[in-house]
Design an enzyme around this catalytic site. Sequence first.
Site, PDB file in Angstrom:
ATOM      1  N   GLN A  12       0.815  -1.218   0.000  1.00 56.72           N
ATOM      2  CA  GLN A  12       0.000   0.000   0.000  1.00 56.72           C
ATOM      3  C   GLN A  12       0.854   1.275   0.000  1.00 56.72           C
ATOM      4  O   GLN A  12       0.686   2.143  -0.861  1.00 56.72           O
ATOM      5  CB  GLN A  12      -0.924   0.002   1.233  1.00 56.72           C
ATOM      6  CG  GLN A  12      -1.671   1.299   1.413  1.00 56.72           C
ATOM      7  CD  GLN A  12      -2.724   1.264   2.496  1.00 56.72           C
ATOM      8  OE1 GLN A  12      -3.863   1.619   2.245  1.00 56.72           O
ATOM      9  NE2 GLN A  12      -2.376   0.841   3.695  1.00 56.72           N
ATOM     10  N   TYR A  63       5.533  -7.173   7.945  1.00 62.33           N
ATOM     11  CA  TYR A  63       4.474  -8.149   8.237  1.00 62.33           C
ATOM     12  C   TYR A  63       3.445  -7.392   9.058  1.00 62.33           C
ATOM     13  O   TYR A  63       3.716  -6.972  10.183  1.00 62.33           O
ATOM     14  CB  TYR A  63       5.047  -9.318   9.045  1.00 62.33           C
ATOM     15  CG  TYR A  63       4.051 -10.439   9.297  1.00 62.33           C
ATOM     16  CD1 TYR A  63       4.152 -11.649   8.623  1.00 62.33           C
ATOM     17  CD2 TYR A  63       3.009 -10.281  10.212  1.00 62.33           C
ATOM     18  CE1 TYR A  63       3.247 -12.677   8.852  1.00 62.33           C
ATOM     19  CE2 TYR A  63       2.097 -11.294  10.436  1.00 62.33           C
ATOM     20  CZ  TYR A  63       2.209 -12.485   9.759  1.00 62.33           C
ATOM     21  OH  TYR A  63       1.304 -13.492   9.985  1.00 62.33           O
ATOM     22  N   TYR A 127       2.908  -8.361  16.825  1.00 63.74           N
ATOM     23  CA  TYR A 127       3.205  -7.409  15.753  1.00 63.74           C
ATOM     24  C   TYR A 127       3.955  -6.193  16.296  1.00 63.74           C
ATOM     25  O   TYR A 127       5.016  -5.816  15.785  1.00 63.74           O
ATOM     26  CB  TYR A 127       1.909  -6.981  15.061  1.00 63.74           C
ATOM     27  CG  TYR A 127       2.044  -5.761  14.195  1.00 63.74           C
ATOM     28  CD1 TYR A 127       2.780  -5.796  13.008  1.00 63.74           C
ATOM     29  CD2 TYR A 127       1.441  -4.558  14.555  1.00 63.74           C
ATOM     30  CE1 TYR A 127       2.922  -4.665  12.216  1.00 63.74           C
ATOM     31  CE2 TYR A 127       1.567  -3.422  13.762  1.00 63.74           C
ATOM     32  CZ  TYR A 127       2.309  -3.486  12.599  1.00 63.74           C
ATOM     33  OH  TYR A 127       2.447  -2.359  11.813  1.00 63.74           O
ATOM     34  N   TRP A 152      -2.938   3.546  11.567  1.00 62.69           N
ATOM     35  CA  TRP A 152      -4.224   3.372  10.860  1.00 62.69           C
ATOM     36  C   TRP A 152      -4.122   3.767   9.377  1.00 62.69           C
ATOM     37  O   TRP A 152      -4.926   4.538   8.866  1.00 62.69           O
ATOM     38  CB  TRP A 152      -5.316   4.182  11.546  1.00 62.69           C
ATOM     39  CG  TRP A 152      -5.606   3.830  12.971  1.00 62.69           C
ATOM     40  CD1 TRP A 152      -4.791   3.176  13.859  1.00 62.69           C
ATOM     41  CD2 TRP A 152      -6.802   4.154  13.704  1.00 62.69           C
ATOM     42  NE1 TRP A 152      -5.410   3.066  15.089  1.00 62.69           N
ATOM     43  CE2 TRP A 152      -6.645   3.664  15.023  1.00 62.69           C
ATOM     44  CE3 TRP A 152      -7.986   4.828  13.389  1.00 62.69           C
ATOM     45  CZ2 TRP A 152      -7.626   3.800  16.016  1.00 62.69           C
ATOM     46  CZ3 TRP A 152      -8.949   4.969  14.379  1.00 62.69           C
ATOM     47  CH2 TRP A 152      -8.778   4.448  15.676  1.00 62.69           C
TER      48      TRP A 152
END
Length: 288
Positions: A12, A63, A127, A152
């Site tokens: 992204q 990841y 994470y 976010w």
Amino acid sequence: MGKILIIGAAGQLGQCIKTVAERRSITNIIFPSEQSANILDLALLNELFAKEQPKYVINCAAYTAVDKAEDDIELAKAINETGAAHLAEVCKANDATLIHVSTDFVFEGNTVKLLKEDDEAKPINVYGQTKLDGELAIVDILQSHIIIRTSWLYSEYANNFVKTMLKLGADRDELNIIADQVGTPTYAIDLANAIFDMIEADSKVYGTYHYSNEGVTSWFDFAKAIFDISETKVKVNPIPGSAYPTRATRPSFSVMDKSKIKSTFNITIPYWRDSLVACIEKIKGLEG
């Protein structure tokens, strides 16, 4: 400016960096395939750096499957920590500056206060821990680094909360969205612009910085804004996080203080809702 190398170009943020580079007419930039820029393969990275000789390296590879990471610990650790360390080593050997993207999830997020760069990092999920370990590895290996913690992330590319909500809103009459997790959405196009602003400043003020859009919201209010802006008719119910248990625990409040990046690089940060309007327009344009 020197040559810029993008690691994780297909993701992204990588796609947003490509879009922004085109808008800003930045041509001395390389977007290698994942195969030729595998951060777990040190020999391959050495070959790539020898060939391209970048001055700046932007690491967008990560990841990011937060819940899956709880069971996929080794792979999350390999990509987020070992991969980051490999890049730091190769940047050091080639006299390149590493710009590494990290996360608000390095914080516990249990107090209502703006999080500063030097606040204690205390992750509450795998994470977040692997991302923090990646940060620490970079700091230990390479002086010429910039770590940018963001939160976010969404855009017109890849899978993200905004696109998921638009899809669900079109398919359903009613949705339950968590209202007691608070943070700040970040339009990845804005982050890409900020990264280029930092590179162009060429100020060598290395270290850790926070970047998200301005403002504060919950996932519930974020979803409401998505539906309001896109004129999607769907009933949205606020629920506590306890009503939607996930494999990984999330910070309840992870709003970051951005004063350091703004003052150091003279960066103006857009308000989250204004950027959301711009993104939804882009999504509609791509669909249309």
